[in-house]
Design a protein around this motif. Structure first.
Motif, PDB file in Angstrom:
ATOM      1  N   PRO A  10       0.835  -1.206   0.000  1.00 30.95           N
ATOM      2  CA  PRO A  10       0.000   0.000   0.000  1.00 30.95           C
ATOM      3  C   PRO A  10       0.870   1.257   0.000  1.00 30.95           C
ATOM      4  N   LEU A  11       0.435   2.243  -0.761  1.00 28.23           N
ATOM      5  CA  LEU A  11       1.113   3.539  -0.841  1.00 28.23           C
ATOM      6  C   LEU A  11       0.186   4.624  -0.347  1.00 28.23           C
ATOM      7  N   TYR A  12       0.774   5.665   0.197  1.00 25.68           N
ATOM      8  CA  TYR A  12       0.023   6.861   0.536  1.00 25.68           C
ATOM      9  C   TYR A  12       0.383   7.906  -0.509  1.00 25.68           C
ATOM     10  N   THR A  13      -0.641   8.492  -1.159  1.00 25.84           N
ATOM     11  CA  THR A  13      -0.396   9.469  -2.220  1.00 25.84           C
ATOM     12  C   THR A  13      -0.697  10.885  -1.730  1.00 25.84           C
ATOM     13  N   ALA A  24       1.106   7.778 -13.605  1.00 24.78           N
ATOM     14  CA  ALA A  24       2.562   7.945 -13.595  1.00 24.78           C
ATOM     15  C   ALA A  24       3.258   6.605 -13.362  1.00 24.78           C
ATOM     16  N   LEU A  25       2.694   5.766 -12.507  1.00 24.74           N
ATOM     17  CA  LEU A  25       3.260   4.428 -12.264  1.00 24.74           C
ATOM     18  C   LEU A  25       3.134   3.564 -13.522  1.00 24.74           C
ATOM     19  N   ALA A  26       2.007   3.673 -14.219  1.00 25.24           N
ATOM     20  CA  ALA A  26       1.797   2.893 -15.447  1.00 25.24           C
ATOM     21  C   ALA A  26       2.831   3.271 -16.510  1.00 25.24           C
ATOM     22  N   LYS A  27       3.186   4.546 -16.588  1.00 27.32           N
ATOM     23  CA  LYS A  27       4.204   4.987 -17.553  1.00 27.32           C
ATOM     24  C   LYS A  27       5.566   4.356 -17.254  1.00 27.32           C
ATOM     25  N   LEU A  54     -11.954   4.478  -3.393  1.00 21.51           N
ATOM     26  CA  LEU A  54     -12.609   3.901  -2.226  1.00 21.51           C
ATOM     27  C   LEU A  54     -11.874   4.322  -0.962  1.00 21.51           C
ATOM     28  N   LEU A  55     -10.546   4.284  -1.021  1.00 23.21           N
ATOM     29  CA  LEU A  55      -9.702   4.662   0.117  1.00 23.21           C
ATOM     30  C   LEU A  55      -8.938   5.924  -0.278  1.00 23.21           C
ATOM     31  N   LYS A  56      -9.319   7.043   0.291  1.00 22.45           N
ATOM     32  CA  LYS A  56      -8.699   8.304  -0.084  1.00 22.45           C
ATOM     33  C   LYS A  56      -7.194   8.281   0.188  1.00 22.45           C
ATOM     34  N   SER A  57      -6.426   8.706  -0.811  1.00 23.66           N
ATOM     35  CA  SER A  57      -4.959   8.803  -0.766  1.00 23.66           C
ATOM     36  C   SER A  57      -4.240   7.454  -0.686  1.00 23.66           C
ATOM     37  N   TYR A  58      -4.932   6.358  -0.998  1.00 27.28           N
ATOM     38  CA  TYR A  58      -4.290   5.042  -0.989  1.00 27.28           C
ATOM     39  C   TYR A  58      -4.267   4.451  -2.389  1.00 27.28           C
ATOM     40  N   GLY A  76       3.442  12.104  -7.205  1.00 26.97           N
ATOM     41  CA  GLY A  76       2.230  11.842  -6.441  1.00 26.97           C
ATOM     42  C   GLY A  76       2.403  10.882  -5.280  1.00 26.97           C
ATOM     43  N   VAL A  77       3.476  10.088  -5.275  1.00 23.84           N
ATOM     44  CA  VAL A  77       3.698   9.132  -4.191  1.00 23.84           C
ATOM     45  C   VAL A  77       4.285   9.872  -2.990  1.00 23.84           C
ATOM     46  N   SER A  78       3.644   9.725  -1.837  1.00 22.79           N
ATOM     47  CA  SER A  78       4.168  10.336  -0.616  1.00 22.79           C
ATOM     48  C   SER A  78       5.079   9.364   0.130  1.00 22.79           C
ATOM     49  N   ARG A  79       4.537   8.160   0.375  1.00 26.35           N
ATOM     50  CA  ARG A  79       5.323   7.181   1.143  1.00 26.35           C
ATOM     51  C   ARG A  79       4.644   5.823   1.100  1.00 26.35           C
ATOM     52  N   PHE A  80       5.423   4.809   1.480  1.00 27.72           N
ATOM     53  CA  PHE A  80       4.849   3.481   1.692  1.00 27.72           C
ATOM     54  C   PHE A  80       4.179   3.478   3.062  1.00 27.72           C
TER      55      PHE A  80
END
Length: 168
Positions: A10-13, A24-27, A54-58, A76-80
């Protein structure tokens, strides 16, 4: 030793950046999963069905340990998400179950709290806002029975579980 097996993490965006982060990850050819739910949005002149997270910022990514840095360097990725000091991983089964649930759900509602029967709750919204009561039973996710304090009566309220929270 570094674990090079692929797992879901899971990532926090950044706020409201889930979809752009997924793009951006798909690219970068990184497999990701953004659970989306359908919601009706009301504007002054129209209503529209939109898909929102469904899960904000996840967001979930399917990577090996060697790709951690590449993911963190993505817009856009903040952290794991960490659990007990280690990057949390999600079993494949839970991701498949979530996908299945979202594919079949017509009226899915996410509740942030684990509320048990007998627990004191505060009603956060609607005509009963501010009332503290005891959760007696769940008729459905939109109809709950509350016991009002000091009155000795229970009342069935048609309100969303999202509108109540446990009292500390």
């Amino acid at each position: 030793m570094i674990d090079n097996s692929y797992k879901w993490y899971p990532l926090y965006t950044r706020s409201r950046a889930e979809k752009t982060t997924q793009e951006a990850l798909a690219k970068k050819n990184i497999i990701s999963y953004l659970p989306l739910k359908k919601a009706i949005k009301q504007w002054s002149d129209r209503k529209k069905i939109v898909e929102e997270p469904l899960l904000k910022s996840y967001l979930f990514v399917y990577i090996s340990a060697k790709e951690y840095t590449e993911v963190l360097m993505t817009y856009g990725v903040s952290r794991f998400i960490y659990f007990s000091g280690k990057i949390a991983s999600i079993p494949d089964k839970q991701i498949s179950d979530l996908k299945l649930l979202l594919a079949n759900a017509t009226d899915l509602e996410l509740i942030e709290y684990d509320i048990s029967l007998g627990e004191k709750v505060l009603i956060k919204a609607g005509p009963f806002k501010g009332i503290i009561a005891e959760l007696v039973s769940l008729k459905s996710k939109k109809s709950i029975v509350l016991r009002l304090q000091n009155i000795g009566y229970s009342i069935q309220i048609n309100t969303s579980m999202a509108f109540i929270e446990p009292v500390a």
